[in-house]
Design an enzyme around this catalytic site. Structure first.
Site, PDB file in Angstrom:
ATOM      1  N   SER A  69     118.020  47.350 154.465  1.00 39.23           N
ATOM      2  CA  SER A  69     118.214  46.456 153.323  1.00 39.23           C
ATOM      3  C   SER A  69     116.924  46.088 152.623  1.00 39.23           C
ATOM      4  O   SER A  69     116.960  45.493 151.550  1.00 39.23           O
ATOM      5  CB  SER A  69     118.908  45.164 153.786  1.00 39.23           C
ATOM      6  OG  SER A  69     118.108  44.490 154.749  1.00 39.23           O
ATOM      7  N   CYS A  70     115.785  46.416 153.210  1.00 39.02           N
ATOM      8  CA  CYS A  70     114.509  45.982 152.635  1.00 39.02           C
ATOM      9  C   CYS A  70     113.538  47.146 152.587  1.00 39.02           C
ATOM     10  O   CYS A  70     113.285  47.792 153.590  1.00 39.02           O
ATOM     11  CB  CYS A  70     113.907  44.852 153.466  1.00 39.02           C
ATOM     12  SG  CYS A  70     112.262  44.341 152.928  1.00 39.02           S
ATOM     13  N   GLY A  71     112.971  47.384 151.402  1.00 36.49           N
ATOM     14  CA  GLY A  71     112.055  48.496 151.244  1.00 36.49           C
ATOM     15  C   GLY A  71     110.594  48.133 151.341  1.00 36.49           C
ATOM     16  O   GLY A  71     109.729  49.000 151.329  1.00 36.49           O
TER      17      GLY A  71
ATOM     18  N   CYS B 245     109.466  45.544 153.681  1.00 38.73           N
ATOM     19  CA  CYS B 245     109.372  44.598 154.792  1.00 38.73           C
ATOM     20  C   CYS B 245     108.077  44.757 155.582  1.00 38.73           C
ATOM     21  O   CYS B 245     107.633  43.824 156.230  1.00 38.73           O
ATOM     22  CB  CYS B 245     110.563  44.768 155.721  1.00 38.73           C
ATOM     23  SG  CYS B 245     112.154  44.536 154.926  1.00 38.73           S
TER      24      CYS B 245
ATOM     25  N   THR C  16     113.880  47.996 157.096  1.00 37.97           N
ATOM     26  CA  THR C  16     115.273  48.006 157.486  1.00 37.97           C
ATOM     27  C   THR C  16     116.062  48.717 156.395  1.00 37.97           C
ATOM     28  O   THR C  16     115.522  49.102 155.357  1.00 37.97           O
ATOM     29  CB  THR C  16     115.807  46.576 157.655  1.00 37.97           C
ATOM     30  OG1 THR C  16     115.858  45.946 156.369  1.00 37.97           O
ATOM     31  CG2 THR C  16     114.923  45.764 158.583  1.00 37.97           C
TER      32      THR C  16
END
Length: 285
Positions: free
Chosen positions: A125-127, A129, A123
């Protein structure tokens, strides 16, 4: 290719209009940061399509740099020589948005595993995930960052956030984009990239450096506009960056990884103050 911002009609409500306690409701246009998926396909040369490896939610623009940076920081390539070709391809959307990057690896470069259990979905916001296990999160760098002789003054570091902010063109219009900037030891801004995802902004910077043949990024400072997470610290290490600075907080894993790698990690870089969480020897007295 692709747009970084778009217009949308909004209802603007002000409960304290003109400071007099009045209320206004105005319909107007607002500028938003674009967020769209990018599919990265990777494989060997030859007939047929490359297999999908990752889908990341990103702001369109500098997509080839994003793909190359992603492959580098995941340890799937080591330099630009490992990539035979990388090109934007037509997707299935109408009208076409070119939200696919097709990467052909050079002869002898192993193709990445495409087990669906380990395929990446990230996403904005997350690298990390899409990682299937704790073991797959940590990737070791080919560069000996600990030996980098970089030394900078605290005064130089303190001036970098303003330089980064001054170069953020899309942020001025949206207020919704992260930035990553690569600086020399003298404080010169080498390259800046913006994205809705802070990890994407970093991958775009590091992918640019890879394609320009600048690895390792010895003697450079990487500044990020948000917090310093584990994945950003790892990405910096994979590109040979000796000093990572962030305007916000680091995490415990980021500090531990920086210590392990011999990197300098600076957080809360705001105005005249900063915290050095690892590698304080690179900050001159």
């Amino acid at each position: 290719m692709g747009r970084a911002t778009d217009q949308r009609g909004v209802l603007r409500i002000d409960l304290d209009a003109a400071g007099g306690g009045g209320r206004t409701r105005i319909r107007r246009q607002d500028t938003l940061a674009v967020e769209e998926p990018l599919e990265i396909r990777v494989g060997a040369a030859g007939p047929g399509r490359r297999r999908p490896l990752a889908v990341t939610m990103r702001t369109p623009g500098d997509d080839l740099d994003l793909a190359i940076g992603f492959l580098l920081t995941e340890g799937l390539i080591r330099s630009a020589e490992d990539v035979h070709t990388a090109q934007l391809c037509a997707g299935a959307e109408t009208p076409n948005t070119y939200n696919v990057v097709d990467v052909v690896l050079s002869p002898g470069v192993p193709e990445p595993a495409t087990d669906p259990a380990r395929n990446f979905y990230t996403t904005s916001s997350c690298g990390v995930c899409g990682k299937a296990s704790i073991e797959s999160v940590r990737t070791r760098s080919q560069f000996a960052v600990r030996d980098d002789p970089l030394v900078v003054t605290a005064e130089l570091l303190a001036g970098l956030p303003d330089r980064l902010r001054a170069a953020q063109r899309a942020f001025d219009r949206t207020g919704g984009l992260h930035a990553a900037g690569l600086f020399t030891a003298d404080g010169e801004l080498v390259v800046l990239r913006e994205d809705v995802g802070r990890h994407n902004a970093v991958d775009k910077v590091l992918g640019w450096a890879t394609r320009e043949g600048r690895l390792p990024l010895a003697g450079h400072v990487l500044l990020v506009s948000g917090r310093a997470s584990f994945e950003l610290t790892q990405k910096a290490w994979m590109a040979g960056v000796p000093l990572l600075a962030a305007v916000s907080a680091p995490s415990t894993l980021a500090a531990e990884l920086a210590e392990e790698a011999g990197m300098t990690l600076v957080g809360f870089l705001r105005g005249p103050t900063m915290n050095v969480y690892a590698g304080a020897q690179r900050l001159a007295e």
